[in-house]
Design a protein around this motif. Structure first.
Motif, PDB file in Angstrom:
ATOM      1  N   UNK A 194       3.448   0.946   9.189  1.00  0.00           N
ATOM      2  CA  UNK A 194       3.176  -0.491   9.094  1.00  0.00           C
ATOM      3  C   UNK A 194       4.438  -1.255   8.707  1.00  0.00           C
ATOM      4  N   UNK A 195       5.118  -0.776   7.692  1.00  0.00           N
ATOM      5  CA  UNK A 195       6.350  -1.453   7.249  1.00  0.00           C
ATOM      6  C   UNK A 195       7.411  -1.461   8.342  1.00  0.00           C
ATOM      7  N   UNK A 196       7.412  -0.432   9.184  1.00  0.00           N
ATOM      8  CA  UNK A 196       8.385  -0.333  10.275  1.00  0.00           C
ATOM      9  C   UNK A 196       7.950  -1.119  11.518  1.00  0.00           C
ATOM     10  N   UNK A 197       6.733  -1.690  11.482  1.00  0.00           N
ATOM     11  CA  UNK A 197       6.258  -2.488  12.609  1.00  0.00           C
ATOM     12  C   UNK A 197       5.637  -1.676  13.740  1.00  0.00           C
ATOM     13  N   UNK A 198       5.326  -0.420  13.496  1.00  0.00           N
ATOM     14  CA  UNK A 198       4.733   0.423  14.535  1.00  0.00           C
ATOM     15  C   UNK A 198       3.227   0.254  14.632  1.00  0.00           C
ATOM     16  N   UNK A 199       2.590  -0.071  13.531  1.00  0.00           N
ATOM     17  CA  UNK A 199       1.161  -0.367  13.503  1.00  0.00           C
ATOM     18  C   UNK A 199       0.959  -1.614  12.642  1.00  0.00           C
ATOM     19  N   UNK A 200      -0.198  -2.163  12.761  1.00  0.00           N
ATOM     20  CA  UNK A 200      -0.565  -3.348  11.990  1.00  0.00           C
ATOM     21  C   UNK A 200      -1.788  -3.003  11.150  1.00  0.00           C
ATOM     22  N   UNK A 201      -1.799  -3.441   9.904  1.00  0.00           N
ATOM     23  CA  UNK A 201      -2.951  -3.180   9.043  1.00  0.00           C
ATOM     24  C   UNK A 201      -3.912  -4.354   9.129  1.00  0.00           C
ATOM     25  N   UNK A 202      -5.185  -4.038   9.336  1.00  0.00           N
ATOM     26  CA  UNK A 202      -6.238  -5.053   9.390  1.00  0.00           C
ATOM     27  C   UNK A 202      -7.185  -4.755   8.232  1.00  0.00           C
ATOM     28  N   UNK A 203      -7.201  -5.637   7.252  1.00  0.00           N
ATOM     29  CA  UNK A 203      -8.061  -5.462   6.076  1.00  0.00           C
ATOM     30  C   UNK A 203      -9.372  -6.192   6.362  1.00  0.00           C
ATOM     31  N   UNK A 204     -10.463  -5.439   6.468  1.00  0.00           N
ATOM     32  CA  UNK A 204     -11.750  -6.045   6.787  1.00  0.00           C
ATOM     33  C   UNK A 204     -12.592  -6.302   5.545  1.00  0.00           C
ATOM     34  N   UNK A 205     -12.366  -5.540   4.507  1.00  0.00           N
ATOM     35  CA  UNK A 205     -13.036  -5.704   3.222  1.00  0.00           C
ATOM     36  C   UNK A 205     -12.094  -5.139   2.168  1.00  0.00           C
ATOM     37  N   UNK A 206     -12.253  -5.549   0.918  1.00  0.00           N
ATOM     38  CA  UNK A 206     -11.430  -4.918  -0.114  1.00  0.00           C
ATOM     39  C   UNK A 206     -11.630  -3.401  -0.086  1.00  0.00           C
ATOM     40  N   UNK A 207     -10.556  -2.677   0.012  1.00  0.00           N
ATOM     41  CA  UNK A 207     -10.635  -1.226   0.051  1.00  0.00           C
ATOM     42  C   UNK A 207     -10.951  -0.640   1.413  1.00  0.00           C
TER      43      UNK A 207
ATOM     44  N   UNK B 267      14.239   4.686  16.056  1.00  0.00           N
ATOM     45  CA  UNK B 267      14.539   3.265  16.273  1.00  0.00           C
ATOM     46  C   UNK B 267      13.929   2.399  15.170  1.00  0.00           C
ATOM     47  N   UNK B 268      12.809   2.870  14.602  1.00  0.00           N
ATOM     48  CA  UNK B 268      12.149   2.153  13.504  1.00  0.00           C
ATOM     49  C   UNK B 268      12.743   2.555  12.150  1.00  0.00           C
TER      50      UNK B 268
END
Length: 137
Positions: free
Chosen positions: A68-81, A15-16
């Motif tokens: 992430x691109x498909x909307x199945x997960x979300x990326x959370x950037x807490x610090x560079x890298x 579906x994704x």
């Protein structure tokens, strides 16, 4: 994971618009088994090795970014890298404990965002996230 749950997961990938390869399905089973969670690519790689899933760290990164691109997960950037992948894709915010690396969800409605600045010309605000950094007392 049961055969029915795996079948639902395969349907979710399709579906994704992601082809349900053996590695994607195996990683998705690890990611989505057990409710909402936050994990790094390295944590998922370690889980995959313990589960006997033959993947490289590069494959784990590629799959997570595809999810992430498909909307199945979300990326959370807490610090560079330093990024976490969140299975809760609803609008919400996070507490981040800098010593332990733990992320804790904050419901989206718990934080009232005031007026956001206008986006630069030719752009629009896609979303706004708040990360509240915690330390030990």
């Amino acid at each position: 994971m049961s055969e029915t749950e795996t079948s639902k997961l395969v349907d979710r990938l399709r579906a994704a618009r992601l082809r349900p390869t053996r590695q994607r399905v195996a990683l998705a089973e690890l990611i989505f088994d057990g409710g909402d969670r936050h994990l790094t690519a390295e944590q998922l790689f370690d889980e995959a090795l313990r589960a006997g899933v033959a993947v490289s760290l590069a494959t784990v990164y590629n799959c997570l970014h595809q999810f992430r691109k498909a909307g199945l997960v979300r990326e959370v950037v807490v610090d560079p890298g330093r990024s976490y992948f969140d299975t809760n894709v609803s609008d919400h915010h996070h507490f981040y404990h800098s010593r332990t690396g733990e992320l804790i969800d904050i419901p989206g409605a718990a934080i009232a965002l005031g007026d956001l600045p206008s986006a630069p010309k030719g752009m629009r605000v896609e979303s706004a996230e708040v990360i509240i950094r915690l330390s030990d007392e």
